[in-house]
Design a protein around this motif. Structure first.
Motif, PDB file in Angstrom:
ATOM      1  N   ALA A  71      -2.218   4.616  14.541  1.00 10.53           N
ATOM      2  CA  ALA A  71      -1.284   4.534  13.415  1.00 10.53           C
ATOM      3  C   ALA A  71       0.044   3.937  13.867  1.00 10.53           C
ATOM      4  O   ALA A  71       0.627   3.090  13.176  1.00 10.53           O
ATOM      5  CB  ALA A  71      -1.063   5.921  12.812  1.00 10.53           C
ATOM      6  N   ASN A 173      -2.027   6.954   9.561  1.00 11.99           N
ATOM      7  CA  ASN A 173      -1.049   6.002   9.048  1.00 11.99           C
ATOM      8  C   ASN A 173       0.331   6.638   9.114  1.00 11.99           C
ATOM      9  O   ASN A 173       0.460   7.861   8.956  1.00 11.99           O
ATOM     10  CB  ASN A 173      -1.378   5.630   7.597  1.00 11.99           C
ATOM     11  CG  ASN A 173      -0.851   4.269   7.191  1.00 11.99           C
ATOM     12  OD1 ASN A 173      -0.107   3.639   7.926  1.00 11.99           O
ATOM     13  ND2 ASN A 173      -1.217   3.823   6.001  1.00 11.99           N
ATOM     14  N   ALA A 373      -3.892  -0.607   5.004  1.00 11.17           N
ATOM     15  CA  ALA A 373      -3.175  -0.579   6.270  1.00 11.17           C
ATOM     16  C   ALA A 373      -1.941  -1.448   6.188  1.00 11.17           C
ATOM     17  O   ALA A 373      -1.966  -2.516   5.597  1.00 11.17           O
ATOM     18  CB  ALA A 373      -4.102  -1.063   7.378  1.00 11.17           C
TER      19      ALA A 373
END
Length: 400
Positions: A71, A173, A373
């Motif tokens: 991440a 993330n 993403a």
């Protein structure tokens, strides 16, 4: 779409009871981070900031959403990381505090009915919400997700890592700090809203007022009444836009109740109707609920509300709701209303640096509420040393 309301205080108490452990066998935060391979970047960052490990280690009754190494690697390629690396300590502090929840929440506490959980982000420069900015926690299938600004989401990859001060969930993330209303409208592709706010000279108002709920018409809604827009005075347009705003209440979708009426900023009431889990406000259907912004929440709707037609009612079975402005006809383009609105440069990007709550962004990354993403054009910065440098100087702020 309708979501049941939970008592966060009760939930937190239950969560604490469920996760009670013998403190002698529970690791400290630094012990937990040091023994978890996928958090080595975070560990390096924490240890690289004088005093930060001790400060976090003394925290109590918190949930830490800990981005994994991957991440961080993704985040380091975004414009947000580039901006933070310039040693913007306020932004660094805001980002870190947004990953720390007030209260201990195991993964089992998150269900298909979303929770809006308060974080440690309460700096008014980035969060103008009473009690601190929130994240949305939601279970979808077998995944536990946390939604942040611009509907960016992070999945829990490893849950319920207990430490002496609470629990850590490893996420895939880095969360996005909710931006102000005008920046969010641009990033979401809501050019009709962004242009109308500018024309009506309301940008500063909607960006600066606290605890706000906004029902934001999508572009098709503005096009549906397009013939009427050129004839509106600035005052009339402002009155219409203010009828879409509830001031002083952050009404997440889970708090909207069928049959209730709430006063709008412009005067007059907005009536909430819930039919088969679909939410309507007057004659407009909520298409996208719970877009978090710096000072509250935005719900995207399919109709422009009319302060002179407060009795407009929904047609729940209709694919398209009737316009609330009698005699108005649709247009193919919004023309001058949106001519000065920046176009999102990358529909997949969620990497815009957090914008202070009272400032308007001149441009913004991100697309029309897409999730994915992060991606951006900033030079790529990799590795644990980059993360440590990113958070340098942030060790004095976290008083938890």
């Amino acid at each position: 779409m309708y979501r049941t309301v939970f008592s966060i205080a009760t939930l937190a108490a239950t969560a604490l009871a469920q996760n009670a452990t013998n403190s002698s066998s529970t690791p400290s935060l630094t012990q937990l981070l040091g023994s978890t391979d996928s958090l080595s970047t975070l560990m390096t960052a924490v240890m690289g900031v004088p005093g930060l490990a001790e400060t976090l280690g003394s925290a109590n009754n918190v949930t830490i959403l800990a981005p994994s190494n991957k991440a961080f690697e993704q985040f380091m390629s975004t414009p947000a990381a580039s901006a933070l690396a310039s040693n913007d300590t306020d932004a660094i502090q805001a980002l870190l505090s947004y990953h720390i929840l007030n209260g201990t929440y195991p993964a089992s506490a998150v269900t298909e009915m979303p929770l809006f959980l308060p974080t440690m982000l309460n700096n008014s420069k980035y969060a103008n919400v009473t009690g601190g900015q929130v994240v949305e926690a939601l279970k979808q299938g077998d995944k536990v997700l946390f939604y942040s600004g611009l509907l960016n989401n992070a999945s829990v990859t490893t849950a319920d890592q207990n430490f002496t001060g609470g629990v850590v969930h490893i996420i895939d993330n880095v969360l996005t700090i909710p931006q102000n209303v005008s920046s969010t409208a641009i990033a979401a592709g809501l050019s009709g809203v962004a242009g109308a706010l500018t024309t009506a000279k309301l940008v500063d108002t909607v960006d600066s007022i606290s605890d706000v709920t906004i029902f934001a018409p999508n572009n098709s809604a503005f096009q549906a009444i397009g013939s009427a827009l050129p004839n509106l005075t600035t005052t009339q347009l402002a009155s219409i836009l203010q009828y879409h705003v509830i001031n002083g209440t952050v009404a997440y979708s889970s708090t909207l109740q069928n049959g209730t009426s709430v006063p709008a900023l412009a005067g007059g009431d907005l009536t909430v109707t819930i039919v088969d889990r679909d939410i309507f406000v007057n004659s407009a259907k909520v298409l996208i609920p719970d877009v978090l912004v710096a000072n509250g929440v935005v719900h995207v709707i399919d109709n422009v509300l009319n302060p002179n037609n407060t009795d407009a009612a929904p047609q729940p079975t209709a694919e398209v709701q009737s316009a609330a402005f009698e005699g108005a006809t649709s247009v193919a383009s919004l023309g001058s209303l949106t001519s000065g609105v920046p176009t999102p440069t990358d529909p997949a990007a969620f990497g815009a640096a957090p914008t202070p709550a009272g400032e308007q962004s001149s441009s913004a990354g991100g697309g029309a509420m897409e999730t994915g993403a992060p991606a951006g054009a900033a030079p790529r910065v990799e590795g644990a040393m980059a993360a440590a440098a990113l958070f340098a100087g942030a060790g004095v702020w976290l008083n938890v």
